[in-house]
Write a protein that holds these residues in place. Structure first.
Motif, PDB file in Angstrom:
ATOM      1  N   GLY A   1      -5.287  -0.665  -7.735  1.00  0.00           N
ATOM      2  CA  GLY A   1      -5.079   0.128  -6.523  1.00  0.00           C
ATOM      3  C   GLY A   1      -6.729   0.756  -6.149  1.00  0.00           C
ATOM      4  N   THR A   2      -6.989   0.768  -4.933  1.00  0.00           N
ATOM      5  CA  THR A   2      -8.147   1.327  -4.337  1.00  0.00           C
ATOM      6  C   THR A   2      -7.737   2.226  -3.145  1.00  0.00           C
ATOM      7  N   ASP A   3      -8.306   3.401  -3.495  1.00  0.00           N
ATOM      8  CA  ASP A   3      -8.029   4.549  -2.663  1.00  0.00           C
ATOM      9  C   ASP A   3      -8.965   4.734  -1.351  1.00  0.00           C
ATOM     10  N   TYR A   4      -8.569   5.198  -0.268  1.00  0.00           N
ATOM     11  CA  TYR A   4      -9.334   5.194   0.826  1.00  0.00           C
ATOM     12  C   TYR A   4      -8.805   6.601   1.750  1.00  0.00           C
ATOM     13  N   TRP A   5      -9.792   7.365   2.072  1.00  0.00           N
ATOM     14  CA  TRP A   5      -9.347   8.674   2.571  1.00  0.00           C
ATOM     15  C   TRP A   5      -9.820   8.839   4.146  1.00  0.00           C
TER      16      TRP A   5
ATOM     17  N   ASN B   1       0.866  -1.228  -0.124  1.00  0.00           N
ATOM     18  CA  ASN B   1       0.016   0.141   0.026  1.00  0.00           C
ATOM     19  C   ASN B   1       0.853   1.180   0.060  1.00  0.00           C
TER      20      ASN B   1
ATOM     21  N   LYS C   1      -4.591   9.759   2.544  1.00  0.00           N
ATOM     22  CA  LYS C   1      -4.889   8.701   1.542  1.00  0.00           C
ATOM     23  C   LYS C   1      -4.082   7.486   1.810  1.00  0.00           C
TER      24      LYS C   1
ATOM     25  N   THR D   1      -3.783   3.981  -0.737  1.00  0.00           N
ATOM     26  CA  THR D   1      -3.936   3.287  -1.674  1.00  0.00           C
ATOM     27  C   THR D   1      -3.628   1.929  -1.284  1.00  0.00           C
TER      28      THR D   1
END
Length: 118
Positions: free
Chosen positions: A104-108, A32, A96, A98
């Motif tokens: 890739g998946t983004d999370y905030w 990540n 953030k 990833t």
């Protein structure tokens, strides 16, 4: 799911310092990338500092030399040391992550307010 817990924002006078922290938990996997972004009122969210997939760092020109991003992999935590703060650094700062699993998946994070008074 992935959770991001940010802390460290606040009010500081120009020239002062703050340190932001962001701890990631949940399904973050073994690959990540984490970074910091900010959004000032009426402006778009922009990159402040982030790690790359190769482990190097990217900084916005406006903060290079004043801000330092670092991380503690054992704690899945990324930090942003902000020195010589200016009023134009006032913004909501977002962490953030990833998570890379093929793509890739983004999370905030929820964001933390940084206000620099002149």
């Amino acid at each position: 799911q992935v959770q991001l817990a940010e802390s460290g924002g606040g009010l500081v006078q120009a020239g002062g310092s703050l340190r932001l922290s962001c701890a990631a938990s949940g399904s973050i996997g073994s690959l990540n990338v984490m970074g910091w972004y900010r959004q000032a009122p009426g402006k778009q969210r922009e990159l402040v500092a982030a790690f790359t997939i190769g482990g190097t760092t990217n900084y916005a020109d406006s903060v290079r030399g004043r801000f330092t991003i670092s991380r503690d992999n054992a704690k899945s935590t990324v930090y942003l040391q902000m020195n010589s703060l200016k009023p134009e650094d006032t913004a909501v700062y977002y962490c953030k992550i990833t998570v890379v699993r093929g793509w890739g998946t983004d999370y905030w994070g929820q964001g933390t307010q940084v206000t620099v008074s002149s």
